[in-house]
Design a protein around this motif. Structure first.
Motif, short mmCIF file in Angstrom:
data_model
loop_
_atom_site.label_atom_id
_atom_site.label_comp_id
_atom_site.label_asym_id
_atom_site.label_seq_id
_atom_site.Cartn_x
_atom_site.Cartn_y
_atom_site.Cartn_z
N LEU A 1 -4.23 13.32 1.06
CA LEU A 1 -4.50 12.52 0.17
C LEU A 1 -4.97 12.52 -1.49
O LEU A 1 -5.66 12.93 -1.79
CB LEU A 1 -5.01 11.02 0.60
CG LEU A 1 -5.69 10.50 -0.34
CD1 LEU A 1 -3.93 9.07 -0.39
CD2 LEU A 1 -6.46 8.94 -0.19
N VAL B 1 1.35 -1.11 -0.02
CA VAL B 1 -0.10 0.12 0.08
C VAL B 1 0.69 1.15 -0.06
O VAL B 1 1.79 1.31 0.64
CB VAL B 1 -0.91 0.09 1.23
CG1 VAL B 1 -2.14 1.24 1.15
CG2 VAL B 1 -1.99 -1.24 1.29
N GLN B 2 0.78 2.69 -0.82
CA GLN B 2 1.31 3.34 -0.60
C GLN B 2 0.64 4.37 -0.56
O GLN B 2 -1.11 4.03 -1.55
CB GLN B 2 1.86 3.27 -1.97
CG GLN B 2 1.88 3.16 -3.16
CD GLN B 2 3.38 3.19 -4.06
OE1 GLN B 2 4.31 2.62 -3.90
NE2 GLN B 2 2.93 3.40 -5.68
N GLN B 3 0.60 5.73 -0.30
CA GLN B 3 0.38 7.30 -0.69
C GLN B 3 0.76 7.63 -1.44
O GLN B 3 1.81 8.18 -0.96
CB GLN B 3 -0.53 7.83 0.49
CG GLN B 3 -1.38 6.39 1.52
CD GLN B 3 -2.03 7.29 2.38
OE1 GLN B 3 -1.17 8.42 3.18
NE2 GLN B 3 -2.72 7.14 2.76
N ARG C 1 -3.86 10.48 -3.96
CA ARG C 1 -4.21 8.78 -4.62
C ARG C 1 -3.27 7.61 -3.31
O ARG C 1 -2.67 7.83 -2.81
CB ARG C 1 -3.40 8.77 -5.64
CG ARG C 1 -4.47 7.64 -6.86
CD ARG C 1 -3.39 7.79 -8.29
NE ARG C 1 -3.97 6.39 -8.80
CZ ARG C 1 -5.10 6.63 -9.94
NH1 ARG C 1 -5.66 8.02 -9.61
NH2 ARG C 1 -5.15 6.07 -10.31
N LEU C 2 -4.60 7.13 -3.51
CA LEU C 2 -3.94 5.61 -2.93
C LEU C 2 -4.08 4.57 -3.76
O LEU C 2 -4.93 4.07 -4.49
CB LEU C 2 -5.22 5.30 -1.02
CG LEU C 2 -4.79 3.61 -1.20
CD1 LEU C 2 -3.51 3.82 -0.20
CD2 LEU C 2 -6.31 3.60 -0.48
N GLU C 3 -2.95 3.52 -3.55
CA GLU C 3 -2.48 2.42 -4.36
C GLU C 3 -2.32 0.94 -3.84
O GLU C 3 -1.67 1.64 -2.64
CB GLU C 3 -1.12 2.43 -5.66
CG GLU C 3 -1.51 3.84 -6.36
CD GLU C 3 -0.54 4.07 -7.35
OE1 GLU C 3 -0.54 4.16 -8.37
OE2 GLU C 3 0.81 3.70 -6.99
N LYS C 4 -2.54 0.19 -4.15
CA LYS C 4 -2.46 -1.43 -3.20
C LYS C 4 -1.68 -2.06 -4.74
O LYS C 4 -2.53 -2.04 -5.60
CB LYS C 4 -4.04 -1.45 -3.14
CG LYS C 4 -4.39 -0.85 -2.04
CD LYS C 4 -5.73 -1.12 -1.10
CE LYS C 4 -5.87 -0.32 -0.14
NZ LYS C 4 -7.31 -0.72 0.69
#
Length: 713
Positions: free
Chosen positions: A311, A296-298, A313-316
């Protein structure tokens, strides 16, 4: 016309020339910067292919094309020997920098002022005037960087972030360490070694403040690196965060030129890794922070007044999220530029839209222009054999991707002010050719002083086996059809971030030299290596031994096409490749008959957090994955009834990355299991082997061992 360098090179053996030229990197131009008005190109280059000390050069493009030296380390030091601090040596080890003199520089926004450290002292160069001078500051200086307006130079010294006027006045500390374990403005070990973040501070576009990283390695366990050849010397304490243990604590501060600071706030418990920082006129300060498991990263925008973050964007990802060079960034219009793994491809995304698809595998963002993005990329998963090993430069906009590099090779570029510097390494020519383009016209070349190798590789790039594993096959230059099968030497790296099968000349020189000793040499890039697709790279998550399966599959897939004697197969490798070589003879002695095992990561629990946990998870949560990948556990050693294959294990005793404990524990396990092996300790050598005599003799000793082990004359 033959140069003196070429004439003298012909009198040397390949091992000696290879070592003396530091793998033919000396004398080659590198580290290019283009002025925003397109008037000049700045770069580093040493004066010959055997001189380590790099100089700062300028290529003027206006009023005639000419090269000139902007800063000469010999003149600036007045002939004195270069002295490096412990911190600078560590920084160079992390960046795999083997040169000397000026090895890095930074410029202001107009590319008129350059700053660099030399022998721990701070120097600046006026790039228009061609003059350089020392600024009298306290040292040892690390990573000096001018402000965008050119009025100030920030640098680190003694763990503090300091700033001095470009005229040499007003030197002062902006942030000083509160304890011996604290540094301001430096990248901590994990950022520099694994994340590709070598910096610890960033100027605001307005030049009125900086973002400054504070790293405290108090929680990190201490390892002791000693030099057994000098028992009178104290061991060096090295903070090393091995898998499952605490990392350094990293915080970030907005700091003005008076030293007033505001902390940047994000959830550091959930996202402890500060992976990227970007600050440009396109938007507010931009951070990329990752969870410890890297799934997970922001992307966070920073309020430059309060330090609060929001925030973007959030990526998983179920395996891990790869960190792409040059990403993230803002476009001039404030849209987020990122490299992302989406729909089975590694793509370039701007805003919410992916601009590339499955046809390309993104490698790096090179430049964000007003109307497009310059990237490097290789062909996607479905590319055929002709594209094996090629990396090209593309201009990408909303209408698609346009390739701007031509011909087979490995290409990269730097751009600014309507000028593009294109560097191209090609299969049929040694070194890298550097061309300067303006308005679609080739206007200049940057000369290389690197020596011409005394050998030229005979290489064929092919895909092997059901998985179409990219391979390079090299036969002796004097081999003719009908000479019969050859003993085989597998020569892989075989792991993450280590692509070996590339469409270039120099990467195969050592492999060709081994081939000329009477081997068919095979370099295979199996699953886990970069350049093909996210699924290809991430298939090894929790299953590192898939890399060995692919070496075997490549070998068997090539056997019908090339003269390979499968009854005499050896393997050699360094670092991940060393682990792979050891694994090969221990797990598959039916296939591999001897191994040169260089600086092996024999136990992943002894390797660092970011790397080991990305591939295998936390050792407390996934112990079976670590045991299965280990060379020193019962899982790692082959069964007693299996044939014992000869191993030469090589390790630098001063290695602070893959510490020599890996080899000592492997040797102990082999001894306890009754497995014959040889250990070659390299006194004073780190994870690199830049010493000329060591590098030369290491090649000769490997050939002798391989011939003895395979029963060759």
């Amino acid at each position: 016309m033959t140069s003196h360098h070429e004439t003298s090179a012909k009198r040397l053996s390949f091992p000696r020339q290879f070592a003396r030229t530091q793998r033919y990197t000396l004398g080659a131009p590198r580290a290019f910067t283009v002025a925003p008005d397109g008037s000049r190109v700045v770069f580093l280059r040493s004066p010959s292919g055997t001189v380590r000390a790099g100089s700062l050069w300028v290529l003027d493009l206006d009023d005639g094309i000419r090269e000139r030296v902007a800063a000469d380390p010999g003149a600036l030091l007045q002939g004195a020997e270069e002295e490096l601090s412990t911190e600078e040596r560590a920084r160079r080890e992390r960046s795999r920098e083997g040169g000397g003199g000026i090895v890095g520089y930074a410029v202001d926004g107009a590319v008129e002022l350059a700053a660099f450290a030399l022998s721990g002292r701070l120097f600046t160069a006026e790039l228009r005037a061609g003059t350089a001078r020392e600024l009298p500051v306290a040292g040892p200086v690390i990573d000096p960087r001018p402000s965008p307006d050119g009025r100030w130079v920030a640098y680190t010294a003694g763990g503090a972030l300091r700033v001095v006027g470009a005229d040499g006045g007003g030197d002062r500390a902006l942030a000083e360490p509160e304890a011996e374990t604290v540094t301001y403005g430096l990248a901590e070990f994990i950022a520099a070694e694994e994340m590709g973040r070598s910096r610890g501070f960033w100027w605001a576009p307005e030049s009125d403040r900086l973002l400054v990283a504070r790293a405290d390695d108090a929680p990190v366990q201490r390892w002791w690196i000693s030099d057994p050849a000098h028992p009178d010397r104290r061991p060096a304490a090295v903070p090393y965060p091995s898998a499952g243990t605490p990392n350094a604590e990293v915080r970030l501060f907005l700091t003005d030129l008076a030293g007033e600071r505001t902390e940047v706030v994000w959830d550091r418990t959930a996202f402890p890794y500060l992976a990227r920082v970007h600050w440009s006129s396109g938007g507010p300060p931009l951070l990329l922070v990752q969870a410890r498991d890297q799934r997970v990263q922001q992307y966070l925008a920073v309020d430059a007044a309060s330090g609060e973050t929001s925030l973007v964007r959030l990526e998983k990802d179920p395996a891990w999220l790869e960190l792409g060079p040059g990403s993230p960034a803002w476009t001039h219009g404030g849209e987020l530029v990122r490299i992302t793994d989406e729909s089975g491809a590694r793509a370039l995304a701007v805003g919410d839209r992916a601009l590339t698809g499955a046809a390309l595998h993104l490698r790096a963002v090179l430049d964000v222009g007003a109307d497009d993005v310059l990237v490097s990329a290789s062909a996607g998963e479905d590319a055929g054999d002709p594209e094996i090993g090629q990396i090209h430069v593309y201009r990408v906009d909303g209408s698609g991707a346009e390739r701007i590099s031509e011909g087979p090779g490995v290409h990269t570029a730097v751009r600014g002010g309507g000028v593009t510097v294109l560097a191209s390494a090609r299969p049929d020519e040694p070194g890298t050719a550097v061309a300067v383009w303006r308005a679609g016209e080739r206007v200049a070349e940057v000369a290389s002083y690197a020596e011409r190798p005394v050998i030229s590789p005979r290489v064929e790039l092919v895909a092997a086996g059901p998985e179409r594993i990219p391979c390079a096959v090299l036969l002796p230059r004097g081999y003719a059809e009908g000479d019969g099968p050859l003993p085989v030497l597998m020569d892989p790296y075989g792991g993450p971030h280590g692509q070996r099968v590339v469409a270039a000349h120099n990467p195969y020189l050592t492999s060709q030299w081994f081939a000329d000793q009477g081997f068919a040499v095979v370099v295979a890039d199996g699953r886990g290596t970069p350049g093909r697709s996210p699924a290809w790279e991430k298939a090894i998550r929790g299953r590192l031994t898939l890399t060995l399966e692919d070496q075997v599959a490549a070998l068997h897939g090539l056997a019908g096409r090339f003269p390979l004697d499968l009854d005499r197969v050896a393997i050699r490798g360094w670092s991940f490749g060393g682990w792979l070589a050891g694994l090969a003879v221990l797990r598959r002695p039916d296939v591999f008959h001897a191994a040169v095992v260089g600086a092996p990561v024999s136990d992943q629990k002894l390797y660092d957090t970011h790397y080991a946990e990305r591939l295998l998870g936390h050792p407390d949560e996934e112990p079976a994955a670590y045991a299965e990948a280990s060379l020193v556990t019962d899982d790692g050693l082959s069964a007693p009834e299996d044939p014992a294959r000869p191993m030469m294990i090589v390790h630098g005793l001063a290695d602070d990355n893959v510490v020599v404990a890996h080899t000592l524990r492997l040797s102990s396990a082999l001894l306890a299991a009754g497995r014959p092996h040889e250990v070659l300790p390299l006194t004073g050598v780190t994870h690199m082997t830049p010493q000329e005599q060591v590098a030369e003799n290491l090649l000769l000793l490997q050939v002798d061992f391989l011939k003895r082990s395979l029963g060759l004359g």
